[in-house]
Design an enzyme around this catalytic site. Structure first.
Site, mmCIF file in Angstrom:
data_model
loop_
_atom_site.group_PDB
_atom_site.id
_atom_site.type_symbol
_atom_site.label_atom_id
_atom_site.label_comp_id
_atom_site.label_asym_id
_atom_site.label_seq_id
_atom_site.Cartn_x
_atom_site.Cartn_y
_atom_site.Cartn_z
ATOM 1 N N ASP A 1 0.847 -1.192 0.000
ATOM 2 C CA ASP A 1 0.000 0.000 0.000
ATOM 3 C C ASP A 1 0.887 1.248 0.000
ATOM 4 O O ASP A 1 2.076 1.180 0.333
ATOM 5 C CB ASP A 1 -0.890 -0.041 1.246
ATOM 6 C CG ASP A 1 -1.720 1.216 1.419
ATOM 7 O OD1 ASP A 1 -2.405 1.611 0.463
ATOM 8 O OD2 ASP A 1 -1.670 1.798 2.521
ATOM 9 N N ASP B 1 -0.491 5.141 0.790
ATOM 10 C CA ASP B 1 -0.908 6.074 1.844
ATOM 11 C C ASP B 1 -0.922 5.392 3.203
ATOM 12 O O ASP B 1 -1.631 4.405 3.406
ATOM 13 C CB ASP B 1 -2.315 6.616 1.550
ATOM 14 C CG ASP B 1 -2.313 7.679 0.478
ATOM 15 O OD1 ASP B 1 -1.879 8.797 0.765
ATOM 16 O OD2 ASP B 1 -2.742 7.373 -0.657
#
EC number: 3.1.3.-
Length: 268
Positions: A12, A14
């Protein structure tokens, strides 16, 4: 948990690699170590308001050099979905130019006015105006079906939690009286399939690393991929311990990966 059998990493962005415009300490070094060991990587993000080119430049500004082909955003996967399942369709965008760029690159036509659109594509729009919201409303009232890059309610920003795509969706659904037909973002199978295709590996040889129990960890659970939750984003250790379907591992941040890659025991 040993990483000896993990050849592909689904990471991922953010809350995992960066928060806002700042890289999370240790993320750059962990990514570099993965690359030096020949591990395959794909950076899988629910960001739909930027293009891969924009994301690539953002990472470069932090000293993280990631090839564009290793970046999969919901803007990218949304564009591919419309290209594959609804070729020749016209779209109206509730969102900034980054999403439009990905749609155009995939050959999706952009309607000249909202009334002509067959699809309304909704993503995060941090500079949303009433006029833009009203145009999206008109697209749906004139028959456009709704597709959303994701339906997250919030995301970690520079100065705290920020409203995400869920807010844009709610405004349209509440006023136009039509539900979203397709949600692309994690934890959907569409994102898992796209990531595995880039890696060229089966689920059993991969690991999902992210900061969200609802999107990252659930994506891994549904796809049969092992998971690691990082606490550098919005989730807490208590969240992980009390979750009905928790992660396989819990790390303070992506920096923890360096200890595991060097053969040290991780934190559970």
């Amino acid at each position: 948990m040993s990483l000896e059998t993990v050849d592909g990493f689904i990471i991922d962005l953010d809350g995992t690699v960066y928060r806002g415009a700042q890289a999370i300490p240790g993320a750059k070094e962990s990514i570099a170590l993965l690359r030096s060991q020949g591990k395959r990587m794909v950076f899988l993000s629910n960001r739909g308001n930027i293009s891969r080119a924009m994301c690539h430049q953002k990472l470069l500004s932090m000293g993280i050099d990631v090839p564009a082909e290793e970046i999969l955003l919901t803007s990218t996967v949304t564009a591919r979905y419309l290209q594959q399942h609804h070729p020749g369709s016209q779209a109206w965008v509730l969102g900034p130019d980054g999403l439009r760029d990905e749609l155009v690159l995939a050959g999706i036509g952009l309607a000249e006015k909202p009334e002509n659109a067959e699809w309304l594509v909704i993503t995060l729009h941090e500079e949303l105006t009433y006029a833009e919201l009203n145009q999206a409303f008109r697209a749906v009232r004139n028959g456009a079906r709704i597709i959303a890059t994701n339906d997250d309610k919030s995301f970690p920003g520079d100065d705290g939690e920020c409203i995400d795509v869920g807010g844009m969706i709610a405004a349209i659904v509440a006023t136009a009286g039509q539900e979203v037909e397709v949600v692309i973002g994690k934890p959907s199978a569409l994102m898992a399939e796209a990531a595995l295709q880039v890696l060229g590996l089966p689920p059993q040889q991969c690991l999902v690393i992210g900061d969200s129990l609802g999107s990252d960890i659930q994506l891994g659970r549904r796809a049969g991929i092992r998971t690691a939750l990082v606490l550098s984003g919005s989730a807490t250790r208590l969240d992980a311990e009390t979750a009905a379907e928790g992660p396989d591992m819990v790390w303070e941040s992506l920096a923890e990966l360096q200890h595991l890659l060097k053969g040290k025991e991780g934190i559970k």
